[in-house]
Design a protein around this motif. Structure first.
Motif, PDB file in Angstrom:
ATOM      1  N   SER A  17       0.813  -1.227   0.000  1.00 39.01           N
ATOM      2  CA  SER A  17       0.000   0.000   0.000  1.00 39.01           C
ATOM      3  C   SER A  17       0.839   1.267   0.000  1.00 39.01           C
ATOM      4  CB  SER A  17      -0.949  -0.002   1.211  1.00 39.01           C
ATOM      5  OG  SER A  17      -0.212  -0.046   2.416  1.00 39.01           O
ATOM      6  N   SER A  18       2.156   1.175   0.234  1.00 38.97           N
ATOM      7  CA  SER A  18       2.994   2.383   0.202  1.00 38.97           C
ATOM      8  C   SER A  18       4.454   2.015  -0.016  1.00 38.97           C
ATOM      9  CB  SER A  18       2.839   3.186   1.509  1.00 38.97           C
ATOM     10  OG  SER A  18       3.344   2.448   2.594  1.00 38.97           O
ATOM     11  N   GLY A  19       5.282   3.036  -0.184  1.00 41.87           N
ATOM     12  CA  GLY A  19       6.729   2.869  -0.207  1.00 41.87           C
ATOM     13  C   GLY A  19       7.252   1.892  -1.255  1.00 41.87           C
ATOM     14  N   ALA A  39      -1.988  -5.628   1.955  1.00 42.68           N
ATOM     15  CA  ALA A  39      -1.671  -4.684   3.036  1.00 42.68           C
ATOM     16  C   ALA A  39      -2.967  -4.539   3.833  1.00 42.68           C
ATOM     17  CB  ALA A  39      -1.198  -3.327   2.520  1.00 42.68           C
ATOM     18  N   ARG A  40      -2.932  -3.754   4.906  1.00 42.53           N
ATOM     19  CA  ARG A  40      -4.147  -3.642   5.739  1.00 42.53           C
ATOM     20  C   ARG A  40      -5.062  -2.513   5.297  1.00 42.53           C
ATOM     21  NH1 ARG A  40      -0.666  -2.969  10.983  1.00 42.53           N
ATOM     22  NH2 ARG A  40       0.283  -1.648   9.394  1.00 42.53           N
ATOM     23  N   ARG A  41      -4.517  -1.446   4.684  1.00 44.90           N
ATOM     24  CA  ARG A  41      -5.352  -0.265   4.361  1.00 44.90           C
ATOM     25  C   ARG A  41      -5.961  -0.412   2.969  1.00 44.90           C
ATOM     26  NH1 ARG A  41      -0.859   4.178   5.217  1.00 44.90           N
ATOM     27  NH2 ARG A  41       0.312   2.449   4.333  1.00 44.90           N
ATOM     28  N   ASN A  91       8.042 -10.817   0.068  1.00 43.53           N
ATOM     29  CA  ASN A  91       7.781 -10.535   1.488  1.00 43.53           C
ATOM     30  C   ASN A  91       8.366  -9.164   1.804  1.00 43.53           C
ATOM     31  OD1 ASN A  91       6.533 -12.988   2.575  1.00 43.53           O
ATOM     32  ND2 ASN A  91       8.450 -13.985   1.985  1.00 43.53           N
ATOM     33  N   ASN A  92       7.505  -8.145   1.743  1.00 41.34           N
ATOM     34  CA  ASN A  92       7.983  -6.770   1.874  1.00 41.34           C
ATOM     35  C   ASN A  92       7.463  -6.055   3.127  1.00 41.34           C
ATOM     36  OD1 ASN A  92       8.832  -3.973   0.779  1.00 41.34           O
ATOM     37  ND2 ASN A  92       6.596  -3.792   0.949  1.00 41.34           N
ATOM     38  N   ALA A  93       6.301  -6.448   3.652  1.00 41.23           N
ATOM     39  CA  ALA A  93       5.695  -5.727   4.792  1.00 41.23           C
ATOM     40  C   ALA A  93       6.703  -5.636   5.933  1.00 41.23           C
ATOM     41  CB  ALA A  93       4.431  -6.447   5.259  1.00 41.23           C
ATOM     42  N   GLU A 156      15.676  -3.978  17.950  1.00 40.93           N
ATOM     43  CA  GLU A 156      14.678  -5.014  17.597  1.00 40.93           C
ATOM     44  C   GLU A 156      14.578  -5.144  16.079  1.00 40.93           C
ATOM     45  OE1 GLU A 156      13.936  -2.258  19.430  1.00 40.93           O
ATOM     46  OE2 GLU A 156      13.039  -2.876  21.346  1.00 40.93           O
ATOM     47  N   TYR A 157      14.599  -3.995  15.403  1.00 41.88           N
ATOM     48  CA  TYR A 157      14.510  -4.006  13.934  1.00 41.88           C
ATOM     49  C   TYR A 157      15.747  -4.695  13.337  1.00 41.88           C
ATOM     50  CZ  TYR A 157      14.070  -2.222   9.155  1.00 41.88           C
ATOM     51  OH  TYR A 157      13.973  -2.128   7.785  1.00 41.88           O
ATOM     52  N   CYS A 158      16.926  -4.336  13.835  1.00 40.92           N
ATOM     53  CA  CYS A 158      18.158  -4.970  13.328  1.00 40.92           C
ATOM     54  C   CYS A 158      18.088  -6.479  13.539  1.00 40.92           C
ATOM     55  CB  CYS A 158      19.385  -4.411  14.050  1.00 40.92           C
ATOM     56  SG  CYS A 158      19.709  -2.681  13.675  1.00 40.92           S
ATOM     57  N   GLU A 191      13.017   6.603   0.550  1.00 43.74           N
ATOM     58  CA  GLU A 191      11.847   7.493   0.697  1.00 43.74           C
ATOM     59  C   GLU A 191      10.587   6.641   0.771  1.00 43.74           C
ATOM     60  OE1 GLU A 191      11.815  10.112  -2.665  1.00 43.74           O
ATOM     61  OE2 GLU A 191      13.662  11.097  -2.026  1.00 43.74           O
ATOM     62  N   SER A 192       9.892   6.724   1.900  1.00 49.65           N
ATOM     63  CA  SER A 192       8.655   5.952   2.068  1.00 49.65           C
ATOM     64  C   SER A 192       7.954   6.484   3.314  1.00 49.65           C
ATOM     65  CB  SER A 192       8.969   4.458   2.240  1.00 49.65           C
ATOM     66  OG  SER A 192       9.473   4.221   3.537  1.00 49.65           O
ATOM     67  N   GLU A 193       6.887   5.805   3.712  1.00 50.58           N
ATOM     68  CA  GLU A 193       6.166   6.224   4.932  1.00 50.58           C
ATOM     69  C   GLU A 193       6.697   5.510   6.169  1.00 50.58           C
ATOM     70  OE1 GLU A 193       1.992   5.611   4.278  1.00 50.58           O
ATOM     71  OE2 GLU A 193       2.057   6.654   2.367  1.00 50.58           O
TER      72      GLU A 193
HETATM   73  N1  LIG Z   1      12.339   2.931   4.159  1.00 58.41           N
HETATM   74  C1  LIG Z   1      13.558   2.502   4.470  1.00 58.41           C
HETATM   75  O1  LIG Z   1      14.473   3.320   4.728  1.00 58.41           O
HETATM   76  C2  LIG Z   1      13.873   1.023   4.486  1.00 58.41           C
HETATM   77  C3  LIG Z   1      15.221   0.647   4.564  1.00 58.41           C
HETATM   78  C4  LIG Z   1      15.534  -0.705   4.578  1.00 58.41           C
HETATM   79  C5  LIG Z   1      14.524  -1.656   4.523  1.00 58.41           C
HETATM   80  N2  LIG Z   1      13.219  -1.260   4.446  1.00 58.41           N
HETATM   81  C6  LIG Z   1      12.194  -2.311   4.395  1.00 58.41           C
HETATM   82  O2  LIG Z   1      11.387  -2.149   3.241  1.00 58.41           O
HETATM   83  C7  LIG Z   1      10.109  -2.732   3.484  1.00 58.41           C
HETATM   84  C8  LIG Z   1       9.033  -1.757   3.036  1.00 58.41           C
HETATM   85  O3  LIG Z   1       9.095  -0.596   3.846  1.00 58.41           O
HETATM   86  P1  LIG Z   1       8.838   0.878   3.258  1.00 58.41           P
HETATM   87  O4  LIG Z   1      10.070   1.650   3.465  1.00 58.41           O
HETATM   88  O5  LIG Z   1       8.249   0.823   1.928  1.00 58.41           O
HETATM   89  O6  LIG Z   1       7.798   1.427   4.363  1.00 58.41           O
HETATM   90  P2  LIG Z   1       6.236   1.779   4.284  1.00 58.41           P
HETATM   91  O7  LIG Z   1       5.974   2.803   3.246  1.00 58.41           O
HETATM   92  O8  LIG Z   1       5.840   2.085   5.696  1.00 58.41           O
HETATM   93  O9  LIG Z   1       5.578   0.391   3.814  1.00 58.41           O
HETATM   94  C9  LIG Z   1       5.370  -0.666   4.705  1.00 58.41           C
HETATM   95  C10 LIG Z   1       4.251  -1.509   4.139  1.00 58.41           C
HETATM   96  O10 LIG Z   1       4.034  -2.629   5.018  1.00 58.41           O
HETATM   97  C11 LIG Z   1       2.656  -2.729   5.252  1.00 58.41           C
HETATM   98  N3  LIG Z   1       2.446  -3.404   6.537  1.00 58.41           N
HETATM   99  C12 LIG Z   1       2.922  -3.073   7.760  1.00 58.41           C
HETATM  100  N4  LIG Z   1       2.490  -3.935   8.688  1.00 58.41           N
HETATM  101  C13 LIG Z   1       1.724  -4.849   8.026  1.00 58.41           C
HETATM  102  C14 LIG Z   1       0.991  -5.990   8.423  1.00 58.41           C
HETATM  103  N5  LIG Z   1       0.956  -6.392   9.714  1.00 58.41           N
HETATM  104  N6  LIG Z   1       0.305  -6.681   7.480  1.00 58.41           N
HETATM  105  C15 LIG Z   1       0.321  -6.300   6.181  1.00 58.41           C
HETATM  106  N7  LIG Z   1       1.008  -5.220   5.750  1.00 58.41           N
HETATM  107  C16 LIG Z   1       1.688  -4.511   6.659  1.00 58.41           C
HETATM  108  C17 LIG Z   1       2.110  -1.309   5.204  1.00 58.41           C
HETATM  109  O11 LIG Z   1       0.743  -1.288   4.824  1.00 58.41           O
HETATM  110  P3  LIG Z   1      -0.533  -1.134   5.767  1.00 58.41           P
HETATM  111  O12 LIG Z   1      -0.189  -0.156   6.838  1.00 58.41           O
HETATM  112  O13 LIG Z   1      -1.601  -0.649   4.820  1.00 58.41           O
HETATM  113  O14 LIG Z   1      -0.794  -2.523   6.259  1.00 58.41           O
HETATM  114  C18 LIG Z   1       2.938  -0.758   4.044  1.00 58.41           C
HETATM  115  O15 LIG Z   1       2.324  -1.080   2.821  1.00 58.41           O
HETATM  116  C19 LIG Z   1      10.072  -3.082   4.979  1.00 58.41           C
HETATM  117  O16 LIG Z   1      10.311  -4.465   5.149  1.00 58.41           O
HETATM  118  C20 LIG Z   1      11.223  -2.289   5.563  1.00 58.41           C
HETATM  119  O17 LIG Z   1      11.762  -2.899   6.716  1.00 58.41           O
HETATM  120  C21 LIG Z   1      12.870   0.057   4.420  1.00 58.41           C
END
Ligand SMILES: NC(=O)c1ccc[n+]([C@@H]2O[C@H](COP(=O)([O-])OP(=O)(O)OC[C@H]3O[C@@H](n4cnc5c(N)ncnc54)[C@H](OP(=O)(O)O)[C@@H]3O)[C@@H](O)[C@H]2O)c1
Length: 261
Positions: A17-19, A39-41, A91-93, A156-158, A191-193
């Motif tokens: 749903s984002s990012g 995703a949930r939204r 597997n991205n969530a 925890e994230y690491c 860049e994401s949420e």
């Molecule tokens: N942004 C960064 O700097 C960064 C860096 C390294 C790795 N990552 C990884 O990249 C991946 C994507 O993150 P992003 O940066 O794109 O962040 P994001 O924009 O916040 O996207 C996260 C996504 O995960 C979904 N999500 C969260 N909890 C969920 C659940 N319980 N069930 C289903 N969907 C769920 C959210 O959708 P809903 O809220 O609609 O469910 C959203 O679509 C993650 O695994 C993150 O750890 C991000």
């Protein structure tokens, strides 16, 4: 040499749903993939579905929480019902939190591991029978450069992302004889949420905000890695630098990190 054709591939993306998940859906749709978006939204997922369809993809929605077994099963059932199977599972969530480990409640660790690790592992387990019947099947696990190097205030994230990398490395070897590939993606700051949805934010990060890679650029690199059959990518220059520096001079990076602990 291009090994995998995206056109008509059946791809399930969690957290679409984002990012990064959203950008990946649109990039794959441009190349004619058939997508199941989770995703949930619902409203946000519907908007991504509309953009993906405009870009040339076919889309089925699977609204749900990846930590729930029923919702994971429903997403896989949607792939089978709408497209007759699954070729690629992404597997991205993911979620994170900021703050010192000693001051956090145990639930913070549980919640992050539930989404980032257990849901990813169990979604993979549930998808394997379907993937085994797919075309050039592949699991794509979105980890992080913080699965290569731990940093303070995101313990925890690491831990969850190190777990994803270890699990993926072991599983890749197990799946090789079944010809199911596994790609690990370790993005740097993107860049994401992500940072708007931290499950807890105890204070500000002590370092300056880092320049972020656009999610669309990360998505393009993921698609290229899928096509080429890569095993692991770090889709940002700064991310690669941290991974290499930590490999070459871990004590130096330890001392750098200790300043922020
Ligand atoms: N942004 C960064 O700097 C960064 C860096 C390294 C790795 N990552 C990884 O990249 C991946 C994507 O993150 P992003 O940066 O794109 O962040 P994001 O924009 O916040 O996207 C996260 C996504 O995960 C979904 N999500 C969260 N909890 C969920 C659940 N319980 N069930 C289903 N969907 C769920 C959210 O959708 P809903 O809220 O609609 O469910 C959203 O679509 C993650 O695994 C993150 O750890 C991000």
């Amino acid at each position: 040499m291009t090994r995998r054709i995206i056109h008509s591939s059946r791809v399930l993306i969690t957290g679409a749903s984002s990012g990064i998940g959203r950008a990946l859906a649109i990039e794959l749709a441009r190349q004619g993939a058939r997508l199941v978006l989770n995703a949930r939204r619902l409203d946000r997922l519907q908007a991504v579905a509309d953009e993906s369809q405009t870009a040339g993809g076919q889309v089925a929605l699977a609204v749900g929480d990846v930590t729930r077994a029923d919702d994971r099963a429903a997403a896989l059932a949607a792939a089978e019902r709408r497209f007759g199977g699954l070729d690629v599972l992404v597997n991205n969530a993911g979620v994170s939190a900021w703050g010192r480990f000693e001051q956090a409640a145990p639930e913070r660790l549980r919640q992050i591991m539930e989404v980032n690790f257990f849901a990813l592992a169990e979604m993979t387990r549930a998808a394997l029978p379907l993937l085994a019947r797919g075309q050039n099947p592949l699991v794509v696990n979105i980890a992080s450069i913080l699965g290569h190097r731990g940093i303070p205030l995101q313990s925890e994230y690491c831990a969850s992302k190190f777990a994803v990398r270890g699990f993926s490395e072991a599983l890749r070897a197990e799946l090789a004889k079944q010809h199911i590939d596994l790609l690990v993606v370790s993005p740097g700051s993107t860049e994401s949420e992500f940072f708007d949805h931290l499950i807890e934010k105890a204070g500000e990060m002590p370092w300056r905000t880092q320049p972020k890679t656009p999610a669309a650029v990360v998505a393009q690199k993921i698609v290229r890695a899928i096509e080429l059959g890569r095993h692991e990518i770090v889709p940002s220059r700064r991310g690669k630098l941290l991974v290499w520096l930590n490999r070459l001079a871990p004590r130096l990076v330890d001392r750098w990190m200790e300043r922020y602990g």
